[in-house]
Motif scaffolding. Structure first.
Motif, short mmCIF file in Angstrom:
data_model
loop_
_atom_site.label_atom_id
_atom_site.label_comp_id
_atom_site.label_asym_id
_atom_site.label_seq_id
_atom_site.Cartn_x
_atom_site.Cartn_y
_atom_site.Cartn_z
N ASP A 8 -51.98 54.96 -34.03
CA ASP A 8 -52.25 54.09 -35.19
C ASP A 8 -53.59 53.37 -35.09
OD1 ASP A 8 -49.85 54.86 -36.23
OD2 ASP A 8 -48.74 53.13 -35.48
N ASP A 9 -54.11 53.21 -33.87
CA ASP A 9 -55.37 52.49 -33.69
C ASP A 9 -56.59 53.39 -33.75
OD1 ASP A 9 -54.00 50.07 -33.35
OD2 ASP A 9 -53.70 50.46 -31.20
N PHE A 10 -56.37 54.69 -33.92
CA PHE A 10 -57.50 55.62 -33.91
C PHE A 10 -58.36 55.41 -35.15
CE2 PHE A 10 -59.77 59.64 -34.07
CZ PHE A 10 -60.03 59.88 -32.73
N PRO A 34 -52.18 68.95 -45.69
CA PRO A 34 -53.49 69.57 -45.43
C PRO A 34 -54.46 69.48 -46.60
CG PRO A 34 -51.75 70.95 -44.57
CD PRO A 34 -51.07 69.84 -45.30
N GLU A 35 -53.99 69.72 -47.83
CA GLU A 35 -54.91 69.71 -48.96
C GLU A 35 -55.48 68.32 -49.22
OE1 GLU A 35 -50.63 70.10 -50.61
OE2 GLU A 35 -51.82 70.82 -48.91
N ILE A 36 -54.68 67.27 -48.93
CA ILE A 36 -55.15 65.90 -49.15
C ILE A 36 -56.09 65.48 -48.01
CG2 ILE A 36 -54.44 63.49 -49.40
CD1 ILE A 36 -51.83 64.51 -50.62
N ALA A 37 -55.72 65.82 -46.77
CA ALA A 37 -56.58 65.50 -45.62
C ALA A 37 -57.92 66.20 -45.74
CB ALA A 37 -55.88 65.88 -44.32
N CYS A 38 -57.92 67.46 -46.17
CA CYS A 38 -59.18 68.21 -46.32
C CYS A 38 -60.03 67.62 -47.45
CB CYS A 38 -58.89 69.68 -46.60
SG CYS A 38 -58.19 70.57 -45.18
N ALA A 39 -59.38 67.15 -48.51
CA ALA A 39 -60.11 66.52 -49.61
C ALA A 39 -60.80 65.24 -49.13
CB ALA A 39 -59.17 66.23 -50.77
N GLU A 40 -60.12 64.48 -48.27
CA GLU A 40 -60.71 63.25 -47.75
C GLU A 40 -61.94 63.58 -46.89
OE1 GLU A 40 -59.46 59.17 -45.31
OE2 GLU A 40 -58.21 60.97 -45.14
N ILE A 41 -61.84 64.62 -46.09
CA ILE A 41 -62.97 65.03 -45.26
C ILE A 41 -64.12 65.54 -46.12
CG2 ILE A 41 -63.71 66.74 -43.54
CD1 ILE A 41 -60.91 66.47 -42.27
N ALA A 42 -63.79 66.30 -47.19
CA ALA A 42 -64.84 66.81 -48.08
C ALA A 42 -65.59 65.65 -48.75
CB ALA A 42 -64.22 67.73 -49.13
N ASP A 43 -64.87 64.61 -49.14
CA ASP A 43 -65.52 63.44 -49.74
C ASP A 43 -66.47 62.78 -48.74
OD1 ASP A 43 -64.30 63.70 -52.21
OD2 ASP A 43 -62.59 62.43 -51.68
N VAL A 78 -66.33 59.17 -33.75
CA VAL A 78 -65.19 60.10 -33.84
C VAL A 78 -64.19 59.49 -34.81
CG1 VAL A 78 -63.40 61.37 -32.62
CG2 VAL A 78 -65.51 60.76 -31.43
N VAL A 79 -63.88 60.21 -35.88
CA VAL A 79 -62.92 59.71 -36.86
C VAL A 79 -61.94 60.81 -37.23
CG1 VAL A 79 -64.46 57.98 -37.87
CG2 VAL A 79 -64.45 60.31 -38.79
N ALA A 80 -60.79 60.38 -37.74
CA ALA A 80 -59.77 61.32 -38.21
C ALA A 80 -59.40 60.96 -39.64
CB ALA A 80 -58.54 61.27 -37.32
N SER A 81 -58.93 61.95 -40.36
CA SER A 81 -58.42 61.68 -41.71
C SER A 81 -57.13 60.88 -41.59
CB SER A 81 -58.16 62.99 -42.45
OG SER A 81 -57.05 63.66 -41.86
N ALA A 82 -56.70 60.29 -42.68
CA ALA A 82 -55.38 59.67 -42.70
C ALA A 82 -54.33 60.77 -42.56
CB ALA A 82 -55.18 58.92 -44.01
N PRO A 83 -53.20 60.48 -41.89
CA PRO A 83 -52.15 61.50 -41.76
C PRO A 83 -51.67 61.93 -43.15
CG PRO A 83 -51.72 59.62 -40.33
CD PRO A 83 -52.84 59.22 -41.23
N ASN A 84 -51.79 63.22 -43.46
CA ASN A 84 -51.44 63.63 -44.82
C ASN A 84 -51.27 65.14 -44.89
OD1 ASN A 84 -50.91 63.02 -47.55
ND2 ASN A 84 -52.52 61.45 -47.49
N LEU A 98 -71.48 62.96 -35.23
CA LEU A 98 -70.17 62.62 -35.79
C LEU A 98 -69.19 63.76 -35.58
CD1 LEU A 98 -68.58 60.47 -37.41
CD2 LEU A 98 -69.27 61.68 -39.50
N LEU A 99 -68.01 63.42 -35.09
CA LEU A 99 -66.92 64.37 -34.89
C LEU A 99 -65.78 63.97 -35.81
CD1 LEU A 99 -65.51 66.69 -33.31
CD2 LEU A 99 -64.85 64.98 -31.60
N ILE A 100 -65.31 64.89 -36.64
CA ILE A 100 -64.28 64.60 -37.64
C ILE A 100 -63.05 65.46 -37.35
CG2 ILE A 100 -63.75 64.53 -40.10
CD1 ILE A 100 -66.79 64.50 -40.62
N LEU A 101 -61.88 64.81 -37.31
CA LEU A 101 -60.63 65.49 -37.00
C LEU A 101 -59.69 65.42 -38.20
CD1 LEU A 101 -60.02 63.95 -33.45
CD2 LEU A 101 -61.23 66.07 -34.00
N PRO A 102 -59.05 66.52 -38.57
CA PRO A 102 -58.05 66.47 -39.65
C PRO A 102 -56.68 66.12 -39.06
CG PRO A 102 -58.41 68.74 -38.99
CD PRO A 102 -59.30 67.89 -38.11
#
Length: 681
Positions: A598-600, A204-213, A196-202, A575-579
């Motif tokens: 912060d530890d997630f 929406p367009e930047i967080a979605c780009a990180e997930i797309a990568d 289970v992972v999350a994008s960096a706090p950002n 894998l579970l991905i969270l924005p």
């Protein structure tokens, strides 16, 4: 109402006693009484002189009444087994317990955390309080068998959704819980690696780009074989995040399949097909009516026709086919007007009986009449039919004859299938059957949806094209307005659980649509779902119910949101991905906020190589195809069989009838030939 409030007047008395209750939710007792009157009027409208009509709720109630009236109904079944019991409603519960009353043999299977259908009457208490219900109905305590091993998801996914559900207080004031809290779900897959992972706090367009990568990396590393093994789940496909995710995936060269997000008529395949149909049929002038929606729709129609013109410039055969169909419609209109002039000149009323001996030659001699119309008027079969109907006392009318000889022998769905033979559309089918590296089933899946819309038009609007509809512009107006209704539906078009997930594309689904499914990789599209309080129908009926009150109205919406997210979180296998959206106007539900500290684990720290390789499921389609098993599915070749079975294409009835008639006549000819040979021998 159909389950509880049979006596409307008694219900009104309860409403007057509950004025304070309705006031808390900005409803007046008068408004509720009006709804009760409407309900009574609706029920009365079902009682026709010649038949009693019903709806599904009343049908269930009538079924229960019949079971209650028949003492033997308790002994019909030895065992009553019900799956997805958390989605049953009050009247269904009473039916099930009535059927089980004789043997006490009832078995229910379910998960209250997956109760999503309150909006259509489901009562989760049926499952949560099943012990008590058994004692009340059957006088026995049931035995519970816990299915507490999750074979789908990796350990951290299971632990995450368990922790998520524990964020809410499910306690009842009088003791007990509104949820079964004694579950001890354990993952069969016990590896401790990050799942289970999350994008960096950002933003929406930047967080979605990180997930797309990350998704691109998963595909490049072979952790999933096809993009359709990665699902993005949203509380609603109206969410702003839908467009952010779509753009992010397209920026890394990935395509999505989201026909229910935004307007379906905006997808390329819709523009192509409907643009060509508009070229054939034409459309009504703009007129004086103006609104933003309608003006935007007219602009859409221009875009669709412009795309169609470009297609015809590239394919001269397609251009000729479209022009031939236009000429065919124009000729049918001209024939109809020519025959109409003859009828008017001879003072024949259109509803008058058609007289072969007096009218046939005069109609055939109509000035400018096409050879096709003359042949149809000269048909011996038509003469025979007209004489038979006259002898039976039900003569054919003049209008019927005019329509019959000028009608078109194809409909819009026929045109669609003929268009599919041209190179532009043929390539779409080729891509769906290409090798794995280039497979893209998205366009074909969209074409399948188009056939469903065209079929609905034929069923609900105009099934057969007759020249009078063309002359009076009725067909053009009705079809244009139908397209306008599809345009206005936009995002509100309900998703269909049977929609395919085409290869080569990342599916965007609502969480409701994902129930019962599983994916190697799940991306939760949004961590925000606003608590808007209880639905008004729950507020209205609460004081009128004779059964126990159930979950409190002020917590009902929160409970439903938690269950909805539980379903989403539990769809993931590997894998579970969270924005983690952050910035102006961005927020997430408190339950997620408490977990994403912060530890997630974050995407940046994920080793893609640690993600297990997903096994692609075998297609449900059989690998061998049968020509003889089902004519209605056009089993002429494997490609057609795949299209109709997998992508839900709707067959054209006129072609099906022709093919069925051809088969019937062929068999009949063979039969007569065998008889003749036997006689000769």
């Amino acid at each position: 109402f159909s389950e509880e409030c049979i006596d409307v007047e008694a219900a009104k008395k309860l409403v007057r006693k509950s004025k304070k209750h309705y006031g808390e939710y900005e409803l007046t007792a008068e408004q509720v009484e009006l709804l009760l009157d409407l309900y009574a009027g609706y029920k009365n409208s079902l009682q026709l002189e010649y038949a009693h009509l019903t709806d599904f709720a009343l049908l269930q109630q009538e079924a229960f009444n019949l079971l209650e009236a028949n003492e033997g109904s308790k002994h019909v079944f030895k065992h009553v087994i019900v799956d997805e019991y958390q989605d049953t409603n009050s009247i269904q519960e009473r039916i099930f317990f009535r059927l089980a009353a004789g043997t006490k043999g009832i078995c229910v299977v379910g998960d209250d955390d997956q109760a999503l259908y309150r909006f259509r009457g489901a009562t989760v208490e049926n499952f949560v309080d099943f012990d008590e219900r058994c004692r009340d109905y059957l006088g026995k305590k049931p035995r519970r068998l816990s299915l507490d091993t999750n074979y789908r998801s990796r350990k951290q996914i299971v632990e995450f959704y368990k922790t998520f559900m524990a964020q809410t207080d499910w306690k009842k004031p009088e003791g007990g819980h509104y949820r079964i809290t004694s579950k001890n779900i354990q993952a069969y897959r016990t590896d401790e690696k990050v799942s289970v992972v999350a994008s960096a706090p950002n933003k929406p367009e930047i967080a979605c780009a990180e997930i797309a990568d990350l998704v691109k990396a998963l595909l490049d590393e072979g952790k999933v074989e096809n993009p359709n093994q990665i699902a993005v789940l949203f509380p609603s496909l109206k969410a702003a995040a839908v467009k952010h995710f779509q753009k992010a995936f397209e920026d890394v060269g990935l395509q999505v399949y989201a026909p229910r997000a935004g307007r379906f008529v905006e997808v390329d395949e819709s523009l192509d097909v409907f643009g060509l149909l508009l070229h054939i049929l034409g459309h009504p002038p703009r007129g004086e009516f103006h609104s933003k929606d309608y003006d935007d729709f007219r602009d859409w129609a221009v875009r669709a026709e412009t795309r169609a013109k470009a297609l015809m410039l590239k394919d001269s055969l397609l251009k000729k086919y479209i022009n031939d169909r236009k000429e065919e419609l124009e000729q049918a209109s001209a024939d109809y007007e020519a025959l109409l002039k003859v009828a008017e000149k001879n003072h024949w009323k259109l509803d008058a009986p058609y007289q072969v001996d007096k009218m046939k030659r005069t109609l055939i001699a109509a000035r400018g009449l096409s050879e096709r119309a003359r042949k149809l008027l000269s048909s011996a079969y038509l003469d025979r039919l007209a004489l038979e109907r006259a002898n039976q006392g039900t003569p054919l009318s003049v209008l019927y004859i005019l329509r019959r000889v000028t009608s078109i022998d194809w409909n819009l769905l026929d045109i669609f299938y003929r268009l599919c033979g041209f190179e532009h559309f043929k390539k779409m089918f080729d891509m769906a059957e290409d090798n794995e590296d280039r497979t893209d089933e998205g366009p074909v899946a969209n074409l399948g949806l188009i056939t469903q819309y065209l079929s609905r038009f034929l069923d609900e609007r105009i099934a057969m094209i007759t020249a009078d509809l063309l002359v009076e512009k009725t067909l053009q107006i009705v079809f244009f307005n139908y397209l306008f209704s599809l345009y206005r539906l936009g995002e509100s078009e309900l998703e269909d659980a049977e929609d395919p997930f085409p290869k080569g594309r990342i599916p965007f689904l609502t969480i409701h649509q994902s129930k019962g499914l599983e994916f190697p990789v799940v991306i939760l599209g949004s961590l925000r779902k606003d608590d808007k309080g209880p639905q008004q129908n729950e507020v209205i009926v609460r004081p009128l119910l004779s059964r126990p009150q159930g979950e409190p109205l002020d917590r009902m919406s929160q409970f439903d949101i938690m269950r909805m997210y539980y379903v989403a979180l539990s769809r993931a296998k590997n894998l579970l991905i969270l924005p983690h959206f952050k910035g102006s106007g961005q927020r997430m539900n408190d339950e997620f906020k408490a977990l994403l500290d912060d530890d997630f684990p974050r995407i940046a720290g994920l080793d893609v190589k640690s993600v297990p390789v997903a096994d692609e499921k075998e297609s449900d389609l059989p690998k061998s195809y049968s020509f003889t098993s089902d004519y209605l599915l056009y089993q002429k070749c494997p490609r057609q069989y795949m299209i109709f079975r997998k992508f839900g294409f709707v067959p054209s009835r006129s072609q099906t009838m022709f093919f069925g008639s051809l088969v019937h006549r062929t068999l009949e000819d063979l039969h007569h030939e065998l008889i003749q040979r036997r006689t000769a021998a």
